[in-house]
Scaffold this motif. Structure first.
Motif, PDB file in Angstrom:
ATOM      1  N   HIS A 262      -8.944   4.032 -78.081  1.00  0.00           N
ATOM      2  CA  HIS A 262     -10.207   4.771 -78.108  1.00  0.00           C
ATOM      3  C   HIS A 262     -11.304   4.042 -77.346  1.00  0.00           C
TER       4      HIS A 262
ATOM      5  N   GLU B 163      -2.827  -5.975 -85.715  1.00  0.00           N
ATOM      6  CA  GLU B 163      -2.391  -7.281 -85.211  1.00  0.00           C
ATOM      7  C   GLU B 163      -3.190  -7.676 -83.979  1.00  0.00           C
ATOM      8  N   ALA B 164      -3.433  -6.698 -83.100  1.00  0.00           N
ATOM      9  CA  ALA B 164      -4.217  -7.005 -81.908  1.00  0.00           C
ATOM     10  C   ALA B 164      -5.636  -7.414 -82.305  1.00  0.00           C
ATOM     11  N   ALA B 165      -6.206  -6.698 -83.271  1.00  0.00           N
ATOM     12  CA  ALA B 165      -7.565  -7.033 -83.725  1.00  0.00           C
ATOM     13  C   ALA B 165      -7.594  -8.428 -84.326  1.00  0.00           C
ATOM     14  N   ARG B 166      -6.594  -8.727 -85.150  1.00  0.00           N
ATOM     15  CA  ARG B 166      -6.537 -10.055 -85.750  1.00  0.00           C
ATOM     16  C   ARG B 166      -6.361 -11.120 -84.692  1.00  0.00           C
ATOM     17  N   SER B 167      -5.540 -10.827 -83.682  1.00  0.00           N
ATOM     18  CA  SER B 167      -5.236 -11.853 -82.686  1.00  0.00           C
ATOM     19  C   SER B 167      -6.476 -12.211 -81.868  1.00  0.00           C
ATOM     20  N   ILE B 168      -7.477 -11.309 -81.814  1.00  0.00           N
ATOM     21  CA  ILE B 168      -8.722 -11.725 -81.163  1.00  0.00           C
ATOM     22  C   ILE B 168      -9.775 -12.085 -82.211  1.00  0.00           C
TER      23      ILE B 168
ATOM     24  N   ASN C 192      -0.114 -17.776 -85.101  1.00  0.00           N
ATOM     25  CA  ASN C 192      -1.479 -17.256 -85.313  1.00  0.00           C
ATOM     26  C   ASN C 192      -1.560 -16.457 -86.622  1.00  0.00           C
TER      27      ASN C 192
ATOM     28  N   ILE D  20     -12.168  -0.702 -84.778  1.00  0.00           N
ATOM     29  CA  ILE D  20     -10.813  -0.416 -84.295  1.00  0.00           C
ATOM     30  C   ILE D  20     -10.134   0.675 -85.126  1.00  0.00           C
TER      31      ILE D  20
ATOM     32  N   ASN E 236      -0.481  -2.975 -77.418  1.00  0.00           N
ATOM     33  CA  ASN E 236      -1.450  -2.819 -78.512  1.00  0.00           C
ATOM     34  C   ASN E 236      -2.902  -2.810 -78.042  1.00  0.00           C
TER      35      ASN E 236
ATOM     36  N   MET F 212     -11.327 -14.301 -74.864  1.00  0.00           N
ATOM     37  CA  MET F 212     -11.706 -15.162 -75.988  1.00  0.00           C
ATOM     38  C   MET F 212     -11.676 -16.629 -75.559  1.00  0.00           C
TER      39      MET F 212
ATOM     40  N   ARG G 169      -7.259 -18.323 -84.839  1.00  0.00           N
ATOM     41  CA  ARG G 169      -7.093 -17.131 -84.000  1.00  0.00           C
ATOM     42  C   ARG G 169      -8.077 -17.107 -82.835  1.00  0.00           C
TER      43      ARG G 169
ATOM     44  N   GLN H  71     -10.380   5.488 -84.865  1.00  0.00           N
ATOM     45  CA  GLN H  71      -9.136   6.194 -84.565  1.00  0.00           C
ATOM     46  C   GLN H  71      -8.706   7.069 -85.741  1.00  0.00           C
TER      47      GLN H  71
ATOM     48  N   PHE I 279      -6.533  -0.986 -77.561  1.00  0.00           N
ATOM     49  CA  PHE I 279      -7.248  -0.051 -78.422  1.00  0.00           C
ATOM     50  C   PHE I 279      -7.452   1.251 -77.651  1.00  0.00           C
TER      51      PHE I 279
ATOM     52  N   ARG J 229      -9.094 -17.666 -89.131  1.00  0.00           N
ATOM     53  CA  ARG J 229      -9.918 -17.110 -88.055  1.00  0.00           C
ATOM     54  C   ARG J 229     -10.263 -18.157 -87.004  1.00  0.00           C
TER      55      ARG J 229
ATOM     56  N   ARG K  39       0.507  -0.447 -86.936  1.00  0.00           N
ATOM     57  CA  ARG K  39       0.314  -1.833 -87.351  1.00  0.00           C
ATOM     58  C   ARG K  39      -0.143  -2.720 -86.197  1.00  0.00           C
ATOM     59  N   GLY K  40       0.322  -2.406 -84.996  1.00  0.00           N
ATOM     60  CA  GLY K  40      -0.036  -3.200 -83.824  1.00  0.00           C
ATOM     61  C   GLY K  40      -1.537  -3.251 -83.572  1.00  0.00           C
ATOM     62  N   GLN K  41      -2.252  -2.213 -84.004  1.00  0.00           N
ATOM     63  CA  GLN K  41      -3.703  -2.193 -83.828  1.00  0.00           C
ATOM     64  C   GLN K  41      -4.369  -3.273 -84.683  1.00  0.00           C
TER      65      GLN K  41
ATOM     66  N   LEU L   7     -10.990 -10.778 -84.925  1.00  0.00           N
ATOM     67  CA  LEU L   7     -11.968  -9.881 -85.547  1.00  0.00           C
ATOM     68  C   LEU L   7     -11.849  -9.979 -87.068  1.00  0.00           C
TER      69      LEU L   7
ATOM     70  N   PHE M 152       1.394  -8.801 -76.810  1.00  0.00           N
ATOM     71  CA  PHE M 152       2.467  -8.153 -77.565  1.00  0.00           C
ATOM     72  C   PHE M 152       3.394  -7.362 -76.650  1.00  0.00           C
TER      73      PHE M 152
ATOM     74  N   LEU N  47       0.073 -14.070 -87.960  1.00  0.00           N
ATOM     75  CA  LEU N  47       0.371 -12.659 -88.168  1.00  0.00           C
ATOM     76  C   LEU N  47       1.487 -12.562 -89.194  1.00  0.00           C
TER      77      LEU N  47
ATOM     78  N   ARG O  97      -7.620  -9.250 -72.194  1.00  0.00           N
ATOM     79  CA  ARG O  97      -8.317  -9.151 -73.481  1.00  0.00           C
ATOM     80  C   ARG O  97      -8.206 -10.470 -74.259  1.00  0.00           C
TER      81      ARG O  97
END
Lengths: 258, 255
Positions: A107, B155-160, A64, B171, A103, A169, A92, B175, A105, A89, B151-153, B162, A99, A66, A165
Protein backbone atom coordinates in the motif's frame (compact mmCIF):
# COMPACT_ATOMS: atom_id res chain seq x y z
CA UNK A 1 42.00 -7.10 -2.46
CA UNK A 2 42.57 -7.29 1.25
CA UNK A 3 40.13 -9.30 3.23
CA UNK A 4 39.32 -7.68 6.57
CA UNK A 5 37.53 -10.73 7.88
CA UNK A 6 40.26 -13.31 7.36
CA UNK A 7 42.94 -10.81 8.38
CA UNK A 8 41.11 -10.23 11.61
CA UNK A 9 40.54 -13.93 12.09
CA UNK A 10 44.21 -14.86 11.67
CA UNK A 11 45.22 -12.04 13.94
CA UNK A 12 42.60 -13.26 16.40
CA UNK A 13 41.80 -9.88 17.85
CA UNK A 14 38.49 -8.67 16.46
CA UNK A 15 35.44 -9.73 18.41
CA UNK A 16 32.67 -11.39 16.42
CA UNK A 17 29.70 -9.19 15.52
CA UNK A 18 27.34 -12.17 15.54
CA UNK A 19 27.80 -14.98 17.99
CA UNK A 20 25.62 -18.03 18.52
CA UNK A 21 26.52 -20.31 21.39
CA UNK A 22 24.89 -23.74 21.79
CA UNK A 23 21.62 -22.49 20.28
CA UNK A 24 18.71 -24.92 20.19
CA UNK A 25 15.27 -24.41 18.79
CA UNK A 26 12.22 -26.61 18.59
CA UNK A 27 8.94 -26.25 16.70
CA UNK A 28 6.75 -28.34 18.98
CA UNK A 29 8.45 -31.75 18.87
CA UNK A 30 10.62 -31.01 15.88
CA UNK A 31 14.11 -29.82 16.67
CA UNK A 32 14.96 -27.21 14.05
CA UNK A 33 18.36 -26.19 15.42
CA UNK A 34 20.77 -28.44 17.29
CA UNK A 35 23.61 -26.93 19.32
CA UNK A 36 24.44 -24.26 16.79
CA UNK A 37 27.75 -22.50 17.37
CA UNK A 38 28.65 -19.69 15.05
CA UNK A 39 30.79 -16.58 15.03
CA UNK A 40 30.71 -13.98 12.28
CA UNK A 41 33.32 -11.23 12.24
CA UNK A 42 32.66 -7.65 11.18
CA UNK A 43 32.89 -7.46 7.40
CA UNK A 44 32.69 -11.22 6.97
CA UNK A 45 30.51 -12.79 4.28
CA UNK A 46 28.99 -16.07 5.36
CA UNK A 47 27.05 -18.16 2.85
CA UNK A 48 24.85 -20.89 4.25
CA UNK A 49 23.48 -23.72 2.13
CA UNK A 50 21.77 -27.01 2.73
CA UNK A 51 18.65 -28.95 1.80
CA UNK A 52 15.26 -27.46 2.58
CA UNK A 53 14.21 -28.06 6.15
CA UNK A 54 17.84 -28.13 7.27
CA UNK A 55 17.35 -25.15 9.60
CA UNK A 56 19.31 -22.53 7.66
CA UNK A 57 16.42 -20.09 7.42
CA UNK A 58 15.49 -20.68 11.04
CA UNK A 59 19.06 -19.95 12.05
CA UNK A 60 19.28 -16.57 10.36
CA UNK A 61 15.76 -15.69 11.51
CA UNK A 62 16.99 -16.21 15.06
CA UNK A 63 19.69 -13.59 14.50
CA UNK A 64 17.09 -10.80 14.30
CA UNK A 65 14.67 -12.58 16.56
CA UNK A 66 11.97 -13.32 14.00
CA UNK A 67 12.27 -16.72 15.64
CA UNK A 68 12.84 -17.17 19.33
CA UNK A 69 15.53 -19.68 20.34
CA UNK A 70 14.79 -21.81 23.37
CA UNK A 71 18.27 -22.42 24.71
CA UNK A 72 21.76 -21.12 24.18
CA UNK A 73 22.88 -17.53 23.65
CA UNK A 74 22.74 -15.20 20.67
CA UNK A 75 24.78 -12.01 20.86
CA UNK A 76 24.56 -9.49 18.03
CA UNK A 77 26.79 -6.44 17.99
CA UNK A 78 27.33 -6.68 21.73
CA UNK A 79 23.65 -7.06 22.60
CA UNK A 80 22.33 -10.38 23.85
CA UNK A 81 18.95 -11.37 22.45
CA UNK A 82 16.55 -12.29 25.21
CA UNK A 83 12.91 -11.47 25.88
CA UNK A 84 13.72 -7.81 26.50
CA UNK A 85 11.88 -5.91 23.76
CA UNK A 86 14.37 -3.03 24.00
CA UNK A 87 17.30 -5.31 23.18
CA UNK A 88 15.38 -6.88 20.33
CA UNK A 89 14.63 -3.52 18.75
CA UNK A 90 18.21 -2.36 19.24
CA UNK A 91 19.44 -5.44 17.39
CA UNK A 92 16.88 -5.04 14.62
CA UNK A 93 18.10 -1.50 14.01
CA UNK A 94 21.53 -2.91 13.20
CA UNK A 95 20.41 -5.99 11.28
CA UNK A 96 18.71 -5.72 7.91
CA UNK A 97 16.88 -8.64 6.38
CA UNK A 98 15.90 -9.54 2.85
CA UNK A 99 13.19 -12.17 2.41
CA UNK A 100 12.51 -14.75 -0.23
CA UNK A 101 9.06 -13.23 -0.90
CA UNK A 102 10.32 -9.58 -0.81
CA UNK A 103 7.58 -8.61 1.68
CA UNK A 104 7.33 -5.06 0.42
CA UNK A 105 4.46 -3.00 1.80
CA UNK A 106 1.97 -3.08 -1.09
CA UNK A 107 0.00 0.00 0.00
CA UNK A 108 3.06 2.26 0.03
CA UNK A 109 5.05 3.60 -2.92
CA UNK A 110 8.64 2.48 -3.38
CA UNK A 111 9.89 5.67 -1.78
CA UNK A 112 7.49 5.34 1.16
CA UNK A 113 8.59 1.73 1.64
CA UNK A 114 12.12 3.03 2.03
CA UNK A 115 11.28 6.02 4.22
CA UNK A 116 9.10 4.40 6.85
CA UNK A 117 11.95 2.70 8.75
CA UNK A 118 14.21 5.77 9.00
CA UNK A 119 11.24 7.98 9.90
CA UNK A 120 9.66 5.79 12.55
CA UNK A 121 12.54 3.73 13.94
CA UNK A 122 15.42 6.16 13.41
CA UNK A 123 13.34 9.29 14.12
CA UNK A 124 14.57 11.08 11.03
CA UNK A 125 12.63 13.95 9.49
CA UNK A 126 10.71 13.34 6.31
CA UNK A 127 13.22 15.32 4.27
CA UNK A 128 16.19 13.39 5.70
CA UNK A 129 14.42 10.08 5.16
CA UNK A 130 13.58 11.01 1.58
CA UNK A 131 17.15 12.00 0.85
CA UNK A 132 18.40 8.72 2.23
CA UNK A 133 15.76 6.73 0.36
CA UNK A 134 16.73 8.34 -2.92
CA UNK A 135 20.39 7.61 -2.21
CA UNK A 136 19.81 3.89 -1.69
CA UNK A 137 17.37 3.60 -4.56
CA UNK A 138 20.22 4.92 -6.69
CA UNK A 139 22.48 2.32 -5.09
CA UNK A 140 20.22 -0.51 -6.28
CA UNK A 141 19.93 1.10 -9.74
CA UNK A 142 16.21 1.89 -9.85
CA UNK A 143 15.86 5.59 -8.96
CA UNK A 144 13.21 6.00 -11.68
CA UNK A 145 10.78 3.66 -9.86
CA UNK A 146 10.48 5.85 -6.76
CA UNK A 147 6.82 6.75 -7.09
CA UNK A 148 5.50 3.40 -8.26
CA UNK A 149 3.77 0.81 -6.14
CA UNK A 150 5.44 -2.59 -5.61
CA UNK A 151 2.84 -4.38 -7.73
CA UNK A 152 3.96 -2.34 -10.73
CA UNK A 153 7.52 -3.65 -10.53
CA UNK A 154 9.12 -6.89 -11.73
CA UNK A 155 10.25 -9.44 -9.16
CA UNK A 156 13.89 -8.48 -9.53
CA UNK A 157 13.06 -4.80 -9.07
CA UNK A 158 10.93 -5.59 -6.02
CA UNK A 159 13.76 -7.52 -4.42
CA UNK A 160 16.15 -4.65 -5.07
CA UNK A 161 13.68 -2.27 -3.43
CA UNK A 162 13.57 -4.66 -0.47
CA UNK A 163 17.37 -4.56 -0.23
CA UNK A 164 17.29 -0.76 -0.39
CA UNK A 165 14.59 -0.68 2.31
CA UNK A 166 16.92 -2.57 4.64
CA UNK A 167 19.92 -0.46 3.72
CA UNK A 168 18.02 2.73 4.54
CA UNK A 169 18.28 1.74 8.18
CA UNK A 170 22.07 1.75 7.65
CA UNK A 171 22.49 -1.60 9.35
CA UNK A 172 25.85 -3.12 10.25
CA UNK A 173 24.71 -6.60 9.24
CA UNK A 174 22.57 -7.84 6.37
CA UNK A 175 20.75 -11.16 6.40
CA UNK A 176 19.53 -12.69 3.12
CA UNK A 177 17.01 -15.50 3.31
CA UNK A 178 17.03 -17.16 -0.15
CA UNK A 179 16.73 -13.78 -1.86
CA UNK A 180 16.62 -15.16 -5.42
CA UNK A 181 14.56 -18.32 -4.92
CA UNK A 182 11.26 -16.67 -5.85
CA UNK A 183 12.64 -14.93 -8.93
CA UNK A 184 12.37 -15.79 -12.59
CA UNK A 185 15.79 -16.91 -13.85
CA UNK A 186 16.40 -13.80 -15.94
CA UNK A 187 16.04 -11.58 -12.87
CA UNK A 188 18.41 -13.42 -10.57
CA UNK A 189 21.58 -11.75 -11.77
CA UNK A 190 20.35 -8.17 -11.23
CA UNK A 191 19.74 -9.02 -7.57
CA UNK A 192 23.02 -10.90 -7.17
CA UNK A 193 24.88 -7.97 -8.74
CA UNK A 194 23.48 -5.62 -6.12
CA UNK A 195 24.43 -8.09 -3.40
CA UNK A 196 27.94 -8.40 -4.77
CA UNK A 197 28.35 -4.62 -4.77
CA UNK A 198 27.12 -4.57 -1.20
CA UNK A 199 29.66 -7.24 -0.26
CA UNK A 200 32.43 -5.19 -1.86
CA UNK A 201 31.42 -2.19 0.25
CA UNK A 202 32.45 -4.13 3.36
CA UNK A 203 29.02 -5.02 4.77
CA UNK A 204 28.79 -8.00 7.11
CA UNK A 205 26.53 -10.47 5.33
CA UNK A 206 24.90 -13.78 6.13
CA UNK A 207 23.28 -15.25 3.02
CA UNK A 208 21.17 -18.35 2.77
CA UNK A 209 21.35 -19.16 -0.93
CA UNK A 210 21.96 -21.89 -3.44
CA UNK A 211 23.59 -19.52 -5.91
CA UNK A 212 27.02 -21.14 -5.79
CA UNK A 213 28.53 -18.81 -8.37
CA UNK A 214 27.71 -15.88 -6.13
CA UNK A 215 29.01 -17.82 -3.11
CA UNK A 216 32.34 -18.49 -4.77
CA UNK A 217 32.63 -14.81 -5.67
CA UNK A 218 31.91 -13.24 -2.31
CA UNK A 219 31.99 -15.78 0.52
CA UNK A 220 34.69 -15.69 3.19
CA UNK A 221 33.11 -18.69 4.84
CA UNK A 222 30.87 -21.39 3.43
CA UNK A 223 28.60 -23.36 5.67
CA UNK A 224 26.56 -26.49 5.03
CA UNK A 225 23.64 -27.34 7.27
CA UNK A 226 21.57 -30.50 7.44
CA UNK A 227 18.92 -31.66 9.88
CA UNK A 228 19.37 -28.64 12.13
CA UNK A 229 23.12 -29.01 12.47
CA UNK A 230 26.12 -27.22 11.05
CA UNK A 231 27.74 -30.09 9.20
CA UNK A 232 30.58 -28.28 7.58
CA UNK A 233 32.08 -24.82 7.74
CA UNK A 234 35.15 -23.81 5.77
CA UNK A 235 36.62 -21.23 3.42
CA UNK A 236 35.28 -21.54 -0.14
CA UNK A 237 38.40 -23.21 -1.60
CA UNK A 238 38.31 -26.04 0.92
CA UNK A 239 34.53 -26.21 0.94
CA UNK A 240 34.12 -26.60 -2.81
CA UNK A 241 37.42 -28.30 -3.53
CA UNK A 242 37.61 -30.74 -0.71
CA UNK A 243 34.41 -31.19 1.30
CA UNK A 244 34.99 -33.40 4.32
CA UNK A 245 31.63 -35.01 4.86
CA UNK A 246 29.72 -37.27 2.53
CA UNK A 247 26.48 -35.37 3.14
CA UNK A 248 28.06 -32.16 1.95
CA UNK A 249 29.68 -33.82 -1.06
CA UNK A 250 26.37 -35.26 -2.15
CA UNK A 251 24.60 -31.94 -1.73
CA UNK A 252 27.22 -30.05 -3.71
CA UNK A 253 27.09 -32.63 -6.49
CA UNK A 254 23.35 -32.17 -6.71
CA UNK A 255 23.29 -28.40 -6.91
CA UNK A 256 26.45 -27.95 -8.96
CA UNK A 257 25.51 -30.85 -11.23
CA UNK A 258 23.07 -28.88 -13.30
CA UNK B 1 -19.66 10.68 -9.08
CA UNK B 2 -20.65 7.94 -11.46
CA UNK B 3 -22.96 5.31 -10.05
CA UNK B 4 -22.20 1.67 -10.74
CA UNK B 5 -24.49 -0.12 -13.17
CA UNK B 6 -26.48 -2.14 -10.68
CA UNK B 7 -27.05 0.98 -8.64
CA UNK B 8 -28.64 2.72 -11.55
CA UNK B 9 -30.90 -0.31 -12.00
CA UNK B 10 -31.84 -0.12 -8.35
CA UNK B 11 -32.67 3.55 -8.64
CA UNK B 12 -34.82 2.84 -11.68
CA UNK B 13 -36.72 0.14 -9.82
CA UNK B 14 -37.17 2.48 -6.92
CA UNK B 15 -38.51 5.24 -9.14
CA UNK B 16 -40.90 2.82 -10.86
CA UNK B 17 -42.27 1.48 -7.58
CA UNK B 18 -42.70 5.02 -6.32
CA UNK B 19 -44.73 5.92 -9.38
CA UNK B 20 -46.80 2.76 -8.94
CA UNK B 21 -47.50 3.62 -5.33
CA UNK B 22 -48.45 7.19 -6.19
CA UNK B 23 -50.74 6.06 -9.01
CA UNK B 24 -52.50 3.59 -6.78
CA UNK B 25 -52.88 6.50 -4.39
CA UNK B 26 -55.55 7.82 -6.78
CA UNK B 27 -57.87 5.09 -5.55
CA UNK B 28 -59.87 5.65 -2.41
CA UNK B 29 -57.73 3.43 -0.20
CA UNK B 30 -54.88 5.91 -0.14
CA UNK B 31 -54.83 9.31 1.40
CA UNK B 32 -51.70 10.96 0.22
CA UNK B 33 -53.08 14.34 1.24
CA UNK B 34 -51.55 13.68 4.63
CA UNK B 35 -48.08 14.23 3.20
CA UNK B 36 -48.93 16.20 0.09
CA UNK B 37 -46.54 19.08 -0.49
CA UNK B 38 -49.45 20.90 -2.18
CA UNK B 39 -51.24 21.64 1.07
CA UNK B 40 -49.82 23.50 4.02
CA UNK B 41 -50.52 20.81 6.58
CA UNK B 42 -49.28 18.11 4.22
CA UNK B 43 -46.04 20.02 3.68
CA UNK B 44 -45.63 20.49 7.42
CA UNK B 45 -46.12 16.77 7.99
CA UNK B 46 -43.62 15.92 5.29
CA UNK B 47 -41.01 18.28 6.71
CA UNK B 48 -41.63 16.86 10.17
CA UNK B 49 -40.94 13.34 8.90
CA UNK B 50 -37.85 14.28 6.92
CA UNK B 51 -36.56 16.29 9.88
CA UNK B 52 -35.90 13.01 11.66
CA UNK B 53 -33.18 12.27 9.13
CA UNK B 54 -30.78 14.51 11.01
CA UNK B 55 -31.10 12.46 14.20
CA UNK B 56 -31.00 9.12 12.43
CA UNK B 57 -27.77 10.14 10.75
CA UNK B 58 -26.26 11.72 13.83
CA UNK B 59 -27.15 8.71 15.95
CA UNK B 60 -25.82 6.11 13.50
CA UNK B 61 -22.67 7.94 12.50
CA UNK B 62 -21.68 8.79 16.09
CA UNK B 63 -22.39 5.24 17.17
CA UNK B 64 -20.43 3.65 14.35
CA UNK B 65 -17.44 5.89 14.94
CA UNK B 66 -17.35 4.81 18.57
CA UNK B 67 -17.97 1.16 17.76
CA UNK B 68 -15.14 1.10 15.21
CA UNK B 69 -12.69 2.40 17.81
CA UNK B 70 -13.98 0.08 20.55
CA UNK B 71 -14.11 -2.81 18.09
CA UNK B 72 -10.47 -2.29 17.15
CA UNK B 73 -9.44 -2.05 20.81
CA UNK B 74 -11.26 -5.32 21.50
CA UNK B 75 -9.89 -7.02 18.37
CA UNK B 76 -6.21 -6.35 19.13
CA UNK B 77 -6.09 -8.32 22.41
CA UNK B 78 -7.81 -11.16 20.56
CA UNK B 79 -4.81 -11.40 18.24
CA UNK B 80 -2.30 -11.58 21.06
CA UNK B 81 -0.54 -14.74 22.21
CA UNK B 82 -1.48 -13.92 25.77
CA UNK B 83 -4.29 -16.15 27.02
CA UNK B 84 -5.81 -13.62 29.40
CA UNK B 85 -6.04 -11.03 26.62
CA UNK B 86 -7.56 -13.60 24.28
CA UNK B 87 -10.09 -14.55 26.93
CA UNK B 88 -11.07 -10.90 27.38
CA UNK B 89 -11.70 -10.64 23.64
CA UNK B 90 -13.80 -13.81 23.49
CA UNK B 91 -15.85 -12.92 26.56
CA UNK B 92 -16.59 -9.43 25.30
CA UNK B 93 -17.59 -10.56 21.82
CA UNK B 94 -19.70 -13.52 22.95
CA UNK B 95 -21.52 -11.61 25.69
CA UNK B 96 -22.20 -8.38 23.84
CA UNK B 97 -23.43 -9.97 20.66
CA UNK B 98 -25.84 -12.18 22.61
CA UNK B 99 -27.79 -9.12 23.76
CA UNK B 100 -30.61 -8.00 21.42
CA UNK B 101 -30.16 -4.37 20.41
CA UNK B 102 -33.61 -3.38 21.67
CA UNK B 103 -32.88 -4.91 25.06
CA UNK B 104 -29.53 -3.12 25.15
CA UNK B 105 -31.24 0.21 24.44
CA UNK B 106 -33.78 -0.32 27.22
CA UNK B 107 -31.12 -1.45 29.66
CA UNK B 108 -28.79 1.47 28.94
CA UNK B 109 -31.58 4.06 29.14
CA UNK B 110 -33.57 2.76 32.09
CA UNK B 111 -31.09 0.51 33.89
CA UNK B 112 -27.67 2.12 33.65
CA UNK B 113 -28.59 5.39 35.41
CA UNK B 114 -29.66 3.38 38.46
CA UNK B 115 -26.40 1.47 38.92
CA UNK B 116 -24.02 4.14 37.70
CA UNK B 117 -25.78 7.12 39.24
CA UNK B 118 -25.53 9.17 36.04
CA UNK B 119 -27.97 11.21 34.03
CA UNK B 120 -28.07 9.97 30.48
CA UNK B 121 -30.05 11.66 27.75
CA UNK B 122 -31.99 9.85 25.06
CA UNK B 123 -29.43 10.60 22.38
CA UNK B 124 -26.40 9.38 24.27
CA UNK B 125 -28.22 6.37 25.63
CA UNK B 126 -29.07 5.48 22.04
CA UNK B 127 -25.53 6.07 20.84
CA UNK B 128 -24.06 4.04 23.69
CA UNK B 129 -26.42 1.10 23.19
CA UNK B 130 -25.93 1.01 19.42
CA UNK B 131 -22.17 1.42 19.72
CA UNK B 132 -21.85 -1.33 22.33
CA UNK B 133 -23.93 -3.76 20.31
CA UNK B 134 -22.08 -3.03 17.14
CA UNK B 135 -18.60 -3.08 18.70
CA UNK B 136 -18.69 -6.86 19.12
CA UNK B 137 -19.27 -7.26 15.39
CA UNK B 138 -16.64 -4.65 14.56
CA UNK B 139 -14.18 -6.55 16.74
CA UNK B 140 -14.78 -9.72 14.74
CA UNK B 141 -14.50 -7.86 11.44
CA UNK B 142 -11.20 -6.26 12.47
CA UNK B 143 -9.83 -9.54 13.78
CA UNK B 144 -10.57 -11.30 10.50
CA UNK B 145 -9.17 -8.37 8.51
CA UNK B 146 -5.95 -8.19 10.47
CA UNK B 147 -5.51 -11.96 10.39
CA UNK B 148 -5.82 -11.91 6.61
CA UNK B 149 -2.63 -9.85 6.29
CA UNK B 150 0.33 -12.03 5.40
CA UNK B 151 2.84 -12.86 8.14
CA UNK B 152 5.63 -11.52 5.93
CA UNK B 153 4.28 -8.00 6.42
CA UNK B 154 4.84 -8.22 10.18
CA UNK B 155 8.27 -9.74 9.67
CA UNK B 156 9.33 -7.02 7.25
CA UNK B 157 8.09 -4.35 9.67
CA UNK B 158 9.93 -5.97 12.54
CA UNK B 159 13.09 -6.35 10.50
CA UNK B 160 13.25 -2.57 10.08
CA UNK B 161 12.68 -2.21 13.81
CA UNK B 162 9.19 -0.71 13.72
CA UNK B 163 7.41 -0.83 17.06
CA UNK B 164 4.15 -2.74 17.51
CA UNK B 165 2.13 0.47 17.38
CA UNK B 166 3.87 1.72 14.24
CA UNK B 167 3.53 -1.67 12.59
CA UNK B 168 -0.19 -1.65 13.23
CA UNK B 169 -0.69 1.98 12.33
CA UNK B 170 1.37 2.24 9.17
CA UNK B 171 1.61 -1.30 7.83
CA UNK B 172 -1.13 -3.66 9.00
CA UNK B 173 -4.23 -1.54 9.59
CA UNK B 174 -4.13 0.42 6.32
CA UNK B 175 -4.10 -2.88 4.44
CA UNK B 176 -6.64 -4.53 6.74
CA UNK B 177 -9.09 -1.63 6.54
CA UNK B 178 -9.00 -1.71 2.77
CA UNK B 179 -9.99 -5.38 2.91
CA UNK B 180 -12.77 -4.96 5.47
CA UNK B 181 -14.28 -1.87 3.87
CA UNK B 182 -17.22 -3.79 2.37
CA UNK B 183 -17.95 -5.30 5.78
CA UNK B 184 -17.71 -1.90 7.46
CA UNK B 185 -20.13 -0.54 4.86
CA UNK B 186 -22.54 -3.34 5.71
CA UNK B 187 -22.31 -2.46 9.38
CA UNK B 188 -23.09 1.18 8.64
CA UNK B 189 -26.19 0.18 6.69
CA UNK B 190 -27.18 -2.16 9.51
CA UNK B 191 -26.63 0.61 12.03
CA UNK B 192 -28.81 3.06 10.08
CA UNK B 193 -31.63 0.53 10.20
CA UNK B 194 -31.15 -0.45 13.82
CA UNK B 195 -31.17 3.19 14.90
CA UNK B 196 -34.94 2.99 14.34
CA UNK B 197 -35.11 0.98 17.57
CA UNK B 198 -34.00 4.02 19.55
CA UNK B 199 -37.48 5.40 18.83
CA UNK B 200 -38.77 3.35 21.77
CA UNK B 201 -37.03 5.61 24.27
CA UNK B 202 -38.29 8.74 22.51
CA UNK B 203 -35.47 9.71 20.20
CA UNK B 204 -36.91 11.99 17.51
CA UNK B 205 -35.42 10.10 14.60
CA UNK B 206 -37.20 8.96 11.44
CA UNK B 207 -39.22 6.10 12.93
CA UNK B 208 -40.29 7.96 16.07
CA UNK B 209 -41.58 10.87 14.02
CA UNK B 210 -43.51 8.55 11.74
CA UNK B 211 -45.07 6.89 14.79
CA UNK B 212 -46.05 10.23 16.27
CA UNK B 213 -47.61 11.39 13.04
CA UNK B 214 -49.56 8.16 12.66
CA UNK B 215 -51.05 8.69 16.10
CA UNK B 216 -52.38 12.14 15.16
CA UNK B 217 -53.25 11.55 11.49
CA UNK B 218 -54.39 7.89 11.42
CA UNK B 219 -52.73 7.41 8.03
CA UNK B 220 -50.33 4.61 8.83
CA UNK B 221 -50.08 3.19 5.29
CA UNK B 222 -48.95 6.46 3.71
CA UNK B 223 -46.72 7.55 6.56
CA UNK B 224 -44.94 4.20 6.95
CA UNK B 225 -44.53 4.01 3.18
CA UNK B 226 -42.81 7.37 3.28
CA UNK B 227 -40.69 6.04 6.16
CA UNK B 228 -39.58 3.07 4.06
CA UNK B 229 -38.69 5.35 1.16
CA UNK B 230 -36.67 7.55 3.51
CA UNK B 231 -34.57 4.59 4.71
CA UNK B 232 -34.27 3.23 1.20
CA UNK B 233 -32.96 6.50 -0.25
CA UNK B 234 -30.62 7.03 2.69
CA UNK B 235 -29.13 3.57 2.47
CA UNK B 236 -28.78 3.58 -1.30
CA UNK B 237 -26.81 6.80 -1.04
CA UNK B 238 -24.63 5.38 1.74
CA UNK B 239 -23.83 2.16 -0.11
CA UNK B 240 -23.06 4.07 -3.30
CA UNK B 241 -20.66 6.14 -1.21
CA UNK B 242 -19.00 3.06 0.25
CA UNK B 243 -18.55 1.53 -3.20
CA UNK B 244 -17.04 4.74 -4.49
CA UNK B 245 -14.58 4.68 -1.58
CA UNK B 246 -13.68 1.05 -2.31
CA UNK B 247 -12.94 1.85 -5.93
CA UNK B 248 -10.87 4.84 -4.95
CA UNK B 249 -8.78 2.86 -2.49
CA UNK B 250 -8.24 0.13 -5.05
CA UNK B 251 -6.82 2.51 -7.61
CA UNK B 252 -4.55 3.82 -4.86
CA UNK B 253 -2.34 0.79 -5.27
CA UNK B 254 -1.91 1.44 -8.94
CA UNK B 255 -2.83 -2.05 -10.08
Amino acid sequence: MTDPASDARSAGRTAPIIELIDVNKWFEDFQALKDINLAVLPGEKLVVCGPSGSGKSTMIRCINRLERHQSGRIIVDGTELDDDEKNIRAVRQEVGMVFQQFNLFPHLTVLENLMIGPQRARKMTKAQARERAELYLERVHIPEQADKYPSQLSGGQQQRVAIARSLCMEPRIMLFDEPTSALDPEMISEVLDVMTELAESGMTMVCVTHEMGFAKRVADTMMFMDAGEIVESANPETFFGNPRTERCQRFLQQILGH
Amino acid sequence: MRLAGHHRTLFKMLALSLIAVLLSGCSNNWGWYVVSPMTKSGMNNLLFLIGGLKYTLLLSVTAIMISVVVGLLVALPGLSENRALKLFNRTYVECIRAIPILVMILWVYYGLPQIADIQIGVFWAGVLALALSDSAFQAEIFRAGIQSIHRGQYEAARSISLSYTDTMRFIILPQAIKRILPALGNQLVYMLKMSSLVSVIGMQELTRRANELVVTEYRSLEIYTILIVEYLVLILIVSAGVRWLERRMRTDEGS
